[in-house]
Structure formats: structure tokens, C-alpha cells
Design an enzyme around this catalytic site. Structure first.
Site, mmCIF file in Angstrom:
data_model
loop_
_atom_site.group_PDB
_atom_site.id
_atom_site.type_symbol
_atom_site.label_atom_id
_atom_site.label_comp_id
_atom_site.label_asym_id
_atom_site.label_seq_id
_atom_site.Cartn_x
_atom_site.Cartn_y
_atom_site.Cartn_z
ATOM 1 N N CYS A 105 0.793 -1.302 -0.152
ATOM 2 C CA CYS A 105 0.071 0.127 0.026
ATOM 3 C C CYS A 105 0.948 1.346 -0.041
ATOM 4 C CB CYS A 105 -0.823 -0.087 1.152
ATOM 5 S SG CYS A 105 -2.446 1.012 0.650
ATOM 6 N N HIS B 151 -3.376 -5.666 2.203
ATOM 7 C CA HIS B 151 -2.675 -5.096 3.348
ATOM 8 C C HIS B 151 -2.558 -6.514 4.524
ATOM 9 C CE1 HIS B 151 -2.220 -0.892 4.325
ATOM 10 N NE2 HIS B 151 -2.968 -0.812 3.632
HETATM 11 N N1 GLN Z 1 -1.434 6.830 0.635
HETATM 12 C C1 GLN Z 1 -2.408 5.549 0.743
HETATM 13 C C2 GLN Z 1 -3.938 5.986 0.365
HETATM 14 O O1 GLN Z 1 -3.768 5.558 -0.774
HETATM 15 C C3 GLN Z 1 -2.061 5.111 2.234
HETATM 16 C C4 GLN Z 1 -2.623 3.629 2.185
HETATM 17 C C5 GLN Z 1 -2.353 2.619 3.283
HETATM 18 O O2 GLN Z 1 -0.854 2.377 3.395
HETATM 19 N N2 GLN Z 1 -3.230 2.193 3.821
HETATM 20 O O3 GLN Z 1 -4.552 5.779 0.873
#
Ligand code: GLN
Length: 245
Positions: A96, A194
């Protein structure tokens, strides 16, 4: 015969640590130990330099925009050695926020921020977050094994020259439009999936271990494990998430 040993670098867990990312480290470590392969985890904090030459697997988790920016600045100073590590086939898993910052640009506060350029991807942002369970089909795994995960991101990522990690069967993936999920370049795996990605997908954990062992020792024999419970949990999640769609 020499004992095999794999060193896992967990980068900046005090900054990038969403949704149980540490489960991925435990899975990699235990699946090595259970096979009699030594495993060492090096936790790298924001005040230390990373000795990439000494690492076989590097893990970069997910985090908020603020933390993502801090990590991007920290890695910017070590970009050359990170890039050498990647070009020499080092295994790098980025989730992510960690995935986005490996790309060319990603958005923060409405402005595109320059990423590390390790992956040929670009990320834009949208007010509507893409959240939910995901099932993808990935060419990385044999026997058409599916991969399950959870995503929560505002970023919309488009791939340049790199291959997608997989095709979305359920969920949004990189941008909710082109059915791609994540990106692969050499042994770098970038993904929006995740948290406990590897506990949920033991075959993917073994794929990464195999790549790390091959690079280090030129051979990778992964003995079968008694992991029926893990496999059943994986199958259960696949069925449940596919049914939701
Ligand atoms: N900047 C990221 C987003 O698109 C962060 C996401 C994450 O690591 N949960 O929201």
C-alpha cells in the site's frame, strides 16, 4: 553441509505498520525455521542506515500519508543501495503506502510527490477510498492458486512497464478500473493487499522464500510443511470473499 540462513529486513515498522503487517514477517520467519533454515529478522528504525548487502528479503508495510512521506525521504538517501539490491534480484515486498512510494509519483495533500522510481507506476488520489476484501489470480503462483487480502486506499495506481501482481476477481486493486492488482518487477512485489497477506496466503510466502534462497544459494528446496490449517483458512477466505462479490 553449510546451514542456510535468510535475513529479513523489516523497514521502519514504527512508521509503516497498518493492519497487522508484522504477521508477514512472522510467517516468513517461521516457514524458514520449520524447515530447518535459519532466519534472522532485522528491524530497521528511522535512525539507522540499511545494509542492503546483508539482507535477503526486505519488507515495507503500509501507513498513513504522513508516515509514507517520512519513509520516502529516509529511503531517498539510500536509493542507490536500494536500487542495487533490487537490480541484483533482492526480494522486496511493499504494501500500500510502501508500494506507492516505490513508484514515480504519488499524491500527498493534492500534490504529486516524487517517489523512488524503483517501480514504473504512478499514483493519483481520489476522495473515495477503495476498501474491502480482495481475491486475485496471480501468474506468480503455480496451479492457479488464488490470493486473498484486504485493501484500503485512496490512491489509484497505473502501471507503466511493470507486470501486474495479479488480476482482480473481487475487489478494486490498483485503480478499480483495469482489473490489475499490484506490480511486479524482478523480485519486487508491490501490492495493495494489507495486513496479514502472507499468513493468509502461505503459497505466496513460499514463493518469496524460494526467490530469496535461489538468489543467495542458487538452489531452493522448500520441504513440505504440515500447514493444513493455514491452507484451509486460505480456502475458506477465498470462498467467502468470492461469494460476497
Ligand atoms: N496513501 C495511501 C492511500 O492511498 C496510504 C494507504 C495505506 O497504506 N493504507 O490511502
Amino acid at each position: 553441509m553449510e546451514n542456510k540462513r535468510i535475513r529479513i529486513g523489516h523497514l521502519y515498522p514504527e512508521l509503516l505498520n497498518l493492519y497487522g503487517d508484522t504477521g508477514n514477517i512472522l510467517t516468513l520467519k517461521n516457514r524458514l525455521l520449520w524447515r530447518g533454515i535459519e532466519a534472522e529478522v532485522e528491524t530497521i528504525g528511522k535512525d539507522s542506515m540499511i545494509d542492503f548487502k546483508n539482507l535477503d528479503i526486505v519488507f515495507l508495510g503500509g501507513g498513513s500519508d504522513r508516515e509514507q512521506l517520512i519513509v520516502c525521504h529516509l529511503l531517498e538517501q539510500q536509493k542507490e543501495s536500494l536500487s542495487e539490491y533490487v537490480e541484483s534480484g533482492g526480494v522486496l515486498v511493499a504494501v500500500c503506502g510502501g508500494y506507492q512510494l516505490l513508484g514515480k509519483t504519488y499524491p500527498l495533500d493534492g500534490q504529486p510527490v516524487k517517489g523512488l522510481g524503483i517501480l514504473d507506476i504512478e499514483t493519483e488520489v481520489n476522495d473515495e477510498r477503495l476498501i474491502g476484501n480482495v481475491v486475485i489470480c496471480s501468474g506468480l503462483l503455480s496451479k492457479n492458486e488464488l490470493i486473498v487480502g484486504f485493501e484500503n486506499h485512496a490512491g489509484r495506481t497505473r502501471l507503466g512497464s511493470c507486470e501486474p501482481f495479479g488480476k482482480v476477481l473481487t475487489g478494486y486493486g490498483n485503480n478499480g478500473e483495469d482489473d490489475t492488482c499490484g506490480a511486479v518487477y524482478k523480485n519486487v512485489l508491490g501490492t495493495y493487499l494489507h495486513g496479514p497477506l502472507l499468513p493468509k496466503n502461505p503459497a505466496l510466502a513460499d514463493y518469496l522464500l524460494e526467490k530469496a534462497l535461489l538468489r543467495k544459494y542458487g538452489e531452493a528446496e522448500l520441504l513440505p510443511l504440515e500447514d493444513q490449517a493455514e491452507k484451509e483458512a486460505h480456502q475458506y477466505a477465498v470462498k467467502r470473499f468470492l461469494k460476497q462479490s
